[in-house]
Design a protein around this motif. Structure first.
Motif, short mmCIF file in Angstrom:
data_model
loop_
_atom_site.label_atom_id
_atom_site.label_comp_id
_atom_site.label_asym_id
_atom_site.label_seq_id
_atom_site.Cartn_x
_atom_site.Cartn_y
_atom_site.Cartn_z
N GLU A 1 -36.00 -46.45 -44.09
CA GLU A 1 -34.68 -46.92 -43.50
C GLU A 1 -34.44 -48.32 -43.92
OE1 GLU A 1 -35.92 -43.93 -42.32
OE2 GLU A 1 -34.15 -43.51 -42.92
N ASP A 2 -35.48 -49.04 -44.05
CA ASP A 2 -35.14 -50.42 -44.36
C ASP A 2 -34.99 -51.22 -45.88
OD1 ASP A 2 -37.00 -50.47 -41.52
OD2 ASP A 2 -35.28 -51.53 -41.34
N ALA A 3 -36.00 -50.30 -46.51
CA ALA A 3 -35.89 -50.68 -48.05
C ALA A 3 -34.46 -50.10 -48.64
CB ALA A 3 -37.09 -50.13 -48.75
N PRO A 4 -34.13 -50.91 -49.78
CA PRO A 4 -32.97 -50.35 -50.53
C PRO A 4 -33.55 -49.09 -51.10
CG PRO A 4 -33.72 -52.36 -51.06
CD PRO A 4 -34.75 -52.35 -50.38
N ALA A 5 -32.71 -48.07 -51.09
CA ALA A 5 -33.08 -46.97 -51.44
C ALA A 5 -32.40 -46.44 -52.92
CB ALA A 5 -32.36 -46.01 -50.62
N PRO A 6 -33.32 -45.78 -53.63
CA PRO A 6 -32.81 -45.42 -55.07
C PRO A 6 -31.62 -45.18 -55.02
CG PRO A 6 -34.42 -43.77 -54.19
CD PRO A 6 -34.10 -44.98 -52.88
N THR A 7 -30.77 -45.52 -55.98
CA THR A 7 -29.39 -44.99 -56.44
C THR A 7 -29.26 -43.59 -56.90
OG1 THR A 7 -29.36 -46.24 -58.54
CG2 THR A 7 -28.41 -47.13 -56.76
N LYS B 1 -23.88 -51.83 -33.35
CA LYS B 1 -24.51 -51.35 -34.75
C LYS B 1 -25.01 -49.85 -34.26
CE LYS B 1 -26.56 -55.55 -36.24
NZ LYS B 1 -27.90 -56.24 -36.56
N ALA B 2 -24.00 -48.94 -34.56
CA ALA B 2 -24.13 -47.62 -34.26
C ALA B 2 -25.21 -46.69 -34.88
CB ALA B 2 -22.96 -46.89 -34.24
N VAL B 3 -25.12 -47.21 -36.34
CA VAL B 3 -26.10 -46.56 -37.32
C VAL B 3 -26.55 -47.91 -38.10
CG1 VAL B 3 -26.54 -45.06 -39.47
CG2 VAL B 3 -24.92 -44.59 -37.53
N ASP B 4 -28.15 -47.83 -38.07
CA ASP B 4 -28.61 -49.01 -38.66
C ASP B 4 -29.63 -48.90 -39.63
OD1 ASP B 4 -29.10 -51.79 -38.77
OD2 ASP B 4 -30.32 -52.06 -37.06
N GLY B 5 -29.05 -48.41 -40.87
CA GLY B 5 -29.96 -48.17 -42.03
C GLY B 5 -30.63 -46.96 -42.24
N LEU B 6 -29.95 -46.06 -42.53
CA LEU B 6 -30.24 -44.64 -42.50
C LEU B 6 -30.38 -43.90 -43.91
CD1 LEU B 6 -30.97 -42.11 -40.71
CD2 LEU B 6 -28.69 -41.60 -40.63
N SER B 7 -31.30 -43.15 -44.30
CA SER B 7 -31.29 -42.88 -45.45
C SER B 7 -32.02 -41.13 -45.50
CB SER B 7 -32.25 -43.41 -46.70
OG SER B 7 -31.78 -44.77 -46.71
N PHE B 8 -31.15 -40.29 -46.06
CA PHE B 8 -31.77 -38.95 -46.36
C PHE B 8 -31.16 -38.27 -47.26
CE2 PHE B 8 -28.34 -38.33 -43.13
CZ PHE B 8 -27.83 -37.39 -43.57
N ASP B 9 -31.81 -37.14 -47.58
CA ASP B 9 -31.29 -36.23 -48.63
C ASP B 9 -31.07 -34.98 -48.37
OD1 ASP B 9 -31.04 -38.14 -50.61
OD2 ASP B 9 -32.74 -37.46 -51.61
N LEU B 10 -30.01 -34.01 -48.45
CA LEU B 10 -29.79 -32.58 -48.38
C LEU B 10 -29.63 -31.78 -49.36
CD1 LEU B 10 -29.56 -30.47 -46.03
CD2 LEU B 10 -27.32 -31.32 -45.77
N GLN B 11 -30.27 -30.87 -49.53
CA GLN B 11 -29.94 -30.08 -50.74
C GLN B 11 -29.06 -29.00 -50.30
OE1 GLN B 11 -31.15 -31.11 -53.46
NE2 GLN B 11 -33.01 -32.40 -52.83
N ARG B 12 -28.49 -27.96 -51.44
CA ARG B 12 -27.62 -26.94 -50.88
C ARG B 12 -28.33 -25.89 -50.48
NH1 ARG B 12 -24.74 -28.29 -55.81
NH2 ARG B 12 -22.42 -28.30 -55.46
N ARG C 1 -31.45 -45.30 -35.64
CA ARG C 1 -32.31 -45.22 -36.78
C ARG C 1 -33.10 -43.99 -36.72
NH1 ARG C 1 -35.21 -51.26 -35.20
NH2 ARG C 1 -33.10 -52.34 -35.14
N ALA C 2 -33.57 -43.74 -37.93
CA ALA C 2 -34.33 -42.56 -37.87
C ALA C 2 -35.96 -42.90 -37.46
CB ALA C 2 -34.46 -42.01 -39.31
N VAL C 3 -36.48 -42.35 -36.65
CA VAL C 3 -37.81 -42.70 -36.07
C VAL C 3 -38.66 -41.59 -36.50
CG1 VAL C 3 -36.87 -44.02 -34.15
CG2 VAL C 3 -37.55 -41.61 -33.73
N GLU C 4 -38.43 -40.45 -36.95
CA GLU C 4 -39.32 -39.27 -37.48
C GLU C 4 -38.79 -38.25 -38.08
OE1 GLU C 4 -41.98 -37.75 -34.43
OE2 GLU C 4 -43.15 -36.67 -35.92
N ARG C 5 -39.38 -37.99 -39.19
CA ARG C 5 -38.99 -36.83 -40.25
C ARG C 5 -39.77 -35.89 -40.49
NH1 ARG C 5 -36.52 -41.07 -44.45
NH2 ARG C 5 -38.61 -41.73 -45.54
N GLY C 6 -39.52 -34.95 -41.04
CA GLY C 6 -40.51 -33.80 -41.63
C GLY C 6 -39.76 -32.50 -41.61
#
Ligand code: SF4
Length: 353
Positions: free
Chosen positions: A8-14, A37-48, A247-252
């Protein structure tokens, strides 16, 4: 599984080949008391064709994230930075007109409370057919036929006659089905369901979740399912994002997170849920304390004021150093992998049964 590829903190790939790609999203509201700061650096992907569950308490940022995707925040009081790419199109700086076009025919939302979302003054059929006419240019007759077809698809009996009913003539479960029909009428490729079953009893809840799964298979939509209830995502989502304090604190994958959760907040959420196997006389264990103010969140780990395991981390890292969410499966927590496993086996697993 849905791939969530960067911290969540590092710049994500474009580049991303995901249908929906969110990168370093930050959403801030200006208030009289300061910046929230309602959302503070969130990254995720979602597929069809996949479902991502986002869980967390009120104020965790899950609904704010999804309203940002839909472009429904007031631009005068909201600052949004980062990137939200839908099918390769950037939404963060998209025009209001473009977002309006995308809402309805490319993305749609199912709200928690159908009674509020549906107008009491128009028939169910009109409320389903209007957006279809607007986005496709269909005739009145074609749009009405489509409304009847959609009501049939979501399991409303006698749709040819019920299409002329008003919302108050439908039961709560039927209104929720009608709202799903309204959301799906233009075959959106992204469906955002915000607590879609909270107001319903358990049986109807299960029927609505099954219906969403069936419709996803038919339409191939990507779904974001927002809930505070891990039980809702257990049988519905493919992957899970646990959010706390923006922030996202866990994923999987859902299976991984529910079988072997790694973050003390996720442990708390699971511990506060009734378990089928547990003794009914055993009280639920709510997470102590309350979510932090997003005007002035705690330094270090935002969960530290409520965390009963922070003494297991050496030094004062929990109050001085923000834990990062690793790429892929993982949790944003300073506990070592061994400690997490030990605490889970000794303290958490027995409670979960
Ligand atoms: Fe608890 Fe520390 Fe982990 Fe935060 S980083 S969840 S305070 S142990």
């Amino acid at each position: 599984m849905t791939t969530l590829t960067k911290t969540e903190d590092a710049p994500a790939p474009t580049e991303s080949d995901a249908f929906l790609s969110v990168r370093d999203l930050r959403v801030q509201f200006s208030t009289e008391d300061g910046i929230v700061k309602a959302v503070d650096g969130l990254s995720f992907d979602l597929q069809r064709g996949k479902t991502l569950g986002i869980v967390g308490e009120s104020g965790s940022g899950k609904s704010v994230t999804n309203l940002s995707i839909l472009g429904l925040h007031n631009p005068r009081s909201t600052k949004i930075t980062g990137s939200i790419e839908l099918d390769g199109e950037e939404l963060v700086d998209a025009s209001t007109k473009r977002l309006e076009t995308l809402r309805g025919n490319k993305m749609a939302m199912i709200f928690q409370d159908a009674l509020t979302a549906l107008s009491p003054y128009y028939t169910i059929g009109r409320q389903i057919s209007e957006p279809f006419r607007k986005h496709t240019g269909a005739s009145k007759k074609e749009a009405r036929d489509r409304a009847v077809e959609m009501l049939g698809k979501v399991g409303i009996p006698s749709p040819q006659t019920r299409v002329d009913d008003y919302p108050h003539q439908f039961s709560g479960g039927m209104r929720q089905r009608a709202m799903i029909a309204m959301s799906l009428v233009c075959n959106p490729e992204l469906l955002i369901a915000d607590e879609p079953t909270t107001a319903l009893d358990v049986t109807v809840q299960a029927q609505i979740l099954d219906l969403l799964k069936d419709l996803q298979q038919e339409f191939g939509s990507a779904i974001i399912l927002i809930t505070h209830d891990l039980g809702v995502v257990a049988n519905t989502a493919d992957d899970l994002l646990v959010m706390y304090a923006g922030r996202a604190v866990e994923r999987g994958s859902v299976r991984e997170v529910l079988k072997a959760p790694q973050h003390p907040y996720t442990w708390g959420l699971l511990g506060s849920m009734p378990q089928l196997s547990s003794d009914v006389s055993e009280p639920l264990r709510p997470i102590p304390g309350s979510p932090p103010s997003l005007l002035n969140p705690p330094a270090g780990c935002p969960f530290n004021p409520r965390c009963e395991y922070r003494d297991l981390v050496e030094g004062d890292r929990c109050v001085t150093e923000r834990p990062l969410l690793p790429a892929g499966r993982g949790a944003a927590c300073h506990l070592s992998a061994e400690r997490k496993q030990q605490v889970f086996i000794e303290n958490i697993q027995p409670r979960l049964g």
